[in-house]
Scaffold this active site. Structure first.
Site, short mmCIF file in Angstrom:
data_model
loop_
_atom_site.label_atom_id
_atom_site.label_comp_id
_atom_site.label_asym_id
_atom_site.label_seq_id
_atom_site.Cartn_x
_atom_site.Cartn_y
_atom_site.Cartn_z
N HIS A 151 0.84 -1.19 0.00
CA HIS A 151 0.00 0.00 0.00
C HIS A 151 0.88 1.24 0.00
O HIS A 151 2.02 1.24 0.46
CB HIS A 151 -0.99 0.05 1.17
CG HIS A 151 -0.48 -0.44 2.48
ND1 HIS A 151 -0.46 -1.77 2.83
CD2 HIS A 151 0.03 0.23 3.53
CE1 HIS A 151 0.05 -1.91 4.05
NE2 HIS A 151 0.35 -0.71 4.49
N ASN A 165 7.74 -8.43 -3.74
CA ASN A 165 6.98 -7.81 -2.66
C ASN A 165 7.53 -6.42 -2.35
O ASN A 165 8.72 -6.27 -2.09
CB ASN A 165 7.03 -8.66 -1.39
CG ASN A 165 6.08 -8.13 -0.32
OD1 ASN A 165 4.87 -8.29 -0.40
ND2 ASN A 165 6.64 -7.46 0.68
N ASN A 187 10.56 6.92 -11.71
CA ASN A 187 10.72 6.76 -13.15
C ASN A 187 11.25 8.02 -13.85
O ASN A 187 11.34 8.04 -15.09
CB ASN A 187 9.39 6.35 -13.80
CG ASN A 187 8.32 7.41 -13.66
OD1 ASN A 187 8.39 8.29 -12.80
ND2 ASN A 187 7.29 7.33 -14.49
#
Length: 206
Positions: free
Chosen positions: A115, A129, A138
């Site tokens: 989350h 994970n 990015n």
């Protein structure tokens, strides 16, 4: 391409295998058009509305936002407040938890973004994970008008694009609030500690 297939074991045998000759940043930069192509190859167990394909066994919270094109595979879960945009593909049994943003990315089976994660222009292998708050950035905000470059196996790779996140290998674990700087290759099984920074930028431009 070795940059992808060396990190993601299922790549060549997956629907993305037809794009195996592309570089990772070419795949992410063209993700909307590639996912549009994949939409035409899906089975009857998907429903497609406005460029968004949802498998019959996938669950999307009503408070999530998905902007097509996108493919949400079998057994996937997209939580409240999650945002998918820019062309996204989830293979199977993936979890995008509350508040997670996924942009122009491809995620393989069993991977989990817990989350409040951001993952941009990236490829994530199987059983990856991300703990809460981990980010795969990015864009090099500190490099005005510069394309992303990074180091891998003692060589420099110049992508020629302004946005690219990472290729994250199978079984990689990224701890809470860690940051993967733009342009990175994480080999299978890598563990990134909580609050860590992974930055593979060449020394001469940092």
């Amino acid at each position: 391409m070795p940059l992808i297939v060396d990190q993601i074991g299922r790549f060549s045998s997956s629907p993305l295998g037809q794009f195996r000759d592309l570089k990772p940043w070419e795949l992410t930069a063209g993700s909307p058009q590639f996912i549009e192509r994949l939409l035409g190859q899906l089975g009857d167990d998907y429903s497609v509305t406005a460029g968004i394909a949802l498998h019959a066994s996938a669950i999307v919270d009503p408070a999530a936002a998905i902007k097509g094109p996108a493919i949400i595979g079998p057994g996937c879960f997209v939580g409240a407040g999650a945002l998918l945009r820019g062309g996204c593909w989830l293979e199977a049994d993936c979890i995008l938890g509350p508040g997670t943003e996924l942009k122009s990315s491809f995620v393989f089976a069993g991977s989990r973004l817990a989350h409040f994660n951001f993952v941009g222009d990236s490829l994530l292998g199987s059983d990856v994970n991300l703990e809460a708050g981990a980010v795969i950035a990015n864009h090099r905000n500190e490099w005005p008008d510069s394309a992303i470059s990074f180091l891998y196996k003692e060589g420099r790779i110049d992508t020629g694009v302004g946005k690219f996140g990472a290729v994250v290998g199978d079984r990689v674990k990224i701890g809470a609030n860690a940051v993967i700087a733009p342009g990175a290759i994480l080999t299978p099984g890598t563990i990134v500690g909580r609050l860590s920074l992974v930055d593979q930028a060449p020394v001469d431009i940092v």
